[in-house]
Design a protein around this motif. Structure first.
Motif, PDB file in Angstrom:
ATOM      1  N   VAL A  46       0.872  -1.167   0.000  1.00 20.08           N
ATOM      2  CA  VAL A  46       0.000   0.000   0.000  1.00 20.08           C
ATOM      3  C   VAL A  46       0.914   1.222   0.000  1.00 20.08           C
ATOM      4  O   VAL A  46       1.489   1.584   1.014  1.00 20.08           O
ATOM      5  N   GLY A  47       1.063   1.851  -1.154  1.00 20.68           N
ATOM      6  CA  GLY A  47       2.065   2.885  -1.295  1.00 20.68           C
ATOM      7  C   GLY A  47       3.433   2.249  -1.447  1.00 20.68           C
ATOM      8  O   GLY A  47       3.589   1.022  -1.357  1.00 20.68           O
ATOM      9  N   ARG A  48       4.438   3.079  -1.651  1.00 17.94           N
ATOM     10  CA  ARG A  48       5.764   2.542  -1.929  1.00 17.94           C
ATOM     11  C   ARG A  48       6.816   3.287  -1.112  1.00 17.94           C
ATOM     12  O   ARG A  48       6.589   4.399  -0.648  1.00 17.94           O
ATOM     13  N   LYS A  66      -6.418  -1.060  -0.312  1.00 21.73           N
ATOM     14  CA  LYS A  66      -5.180  -0.534  -0.892  1.00 21.73           C
ATOM     15  C   LYS A  66      -5.425   0.814  -1.559  1.00 21.73           C
ATOM     16  O   LYS A  66      -4.663   1.770  -1.376  1.00 21.73           O
ATOM     17  N   SER A  70      -3.891   4.476  -0.223  1.00 17.87           N
ATOM     18  CA  SER A  70      -2.797   5.011  -1.030  1.00 17.87           C
ATOM     19  C   SER A  70      -3.190   6.235  -1.849  1.00 17.87           C
ATOM     20  O   SER A  70      -2.308   7.014  -2.244  1.00 17.87           O
ATOM     21  N   ARG A  78       1.263   9.697   6.778  1.00 14.32           N
ATOM     22  CA  ARG A  78       2.412   8.807   6.906  1.00 14.32           C
ATOM     23  C   ARG A  78       3.501   9.587   7.617  1.00 14.32           C
ATOM     24  O   ARG A  78       3.760  10.748   7.295  1.00 14.32           O
TER      25      ARG A  78
END
Length: 208
Positions: A46-48, A66, A70, A78
């Motif tokens: 989920v996100g990078r 997800k 994201s 975050r």
């Protein structure tokens, strides 16, 4: 897919690991990927985090979740620990807090604080470059969007390049309250399933 078959994993990604399960760019000399650490099929991050970044990843096979976590429109926070050089002044910190104009967009305002001392985290392998004449500092930054290399681009834009970057929390915002998934209990390279109490963060919010 039945909700009973959904998987939810937390992973502490080490430095140098690609945030994907295959590396097709160099078949003769593949780089480390998530496959070297996680043996659960059909889950995706989920996100990078880019290769040079470390820290918390949430992986799942729940597509709607997800997307919800994201996509920037939902503004889920975050939180990162960011080592920069040299020590930023208050003007630079306020620029980060207000949002920074990058080449292709304006970042959203961020929560930023200068830490009084280095955080208690494992050393990086390999270590960051060390310059005796240039002091470094640690920031805690919380963003509500996750564009490509955004933290690094933001600190560079205000004159303080990032040396080390670690995501320590992924927040879920519901009805004005924020609950965080964190790295607690995970050493670099370790993963685990979400606990029942952590899964309750998503209750009544998506099909879990």
């Amino acid at each position: 897919m039945s909700k009973n078959n959904y998987r939810y994993l937390l992973f502490n990604k080490p430095y140098g690991v690609l945030c994907q399960f295959t590396d097709n760019s160099n078949p003769e000399n593949p780089r480390p990927t998530l496959k070297d650490y996680i043996n659960v099929p059909d889950v995706y991050s989920v996100g990078r985090l880019d290769k040079d970044s470390e820290g918390l990843l949430l992986l799942t096979n729940n597509g709607p979740l997800k997307h919800r976590l994201s996509h920037r429109q939902f503004a889920h926070p975050r939180t990162y620990l960011v080592q920069v050089e040299p020590i930023p002044n208050e003007m630079a910190l306020n620029q980060l807090r207000q949002g920074v104009t990058l080449k292709d967009y304006q970042t959203r305002p961020a929560k930023v604080r200068l830490l009084d001392s280095p955080p208690s985290i494992p050393p990086r392998d390999p270590p960051i470059r060390y310059r005796k004449t240039v002091p470094t500092a640690w920031l805690e930054m919380t963003l509500t969007e996750g564009r490509n290399r955004q933290v690094r681009r933001m600190t560079a834009a205000v004159g303080y390049p990032t040396l080390r970057l670690m995501r320590i929390a992924i927040g879920v915002q519901k009805k004005g309250n924020i609950r965080n998934l964190t790295l607690e209990g995970l050493k670099p390279g370790q993963w685990r399933e979400l606990t029942p109490s952590e899964l309750m963060i998503f209750k009544d919010w998506t099909n879990i």
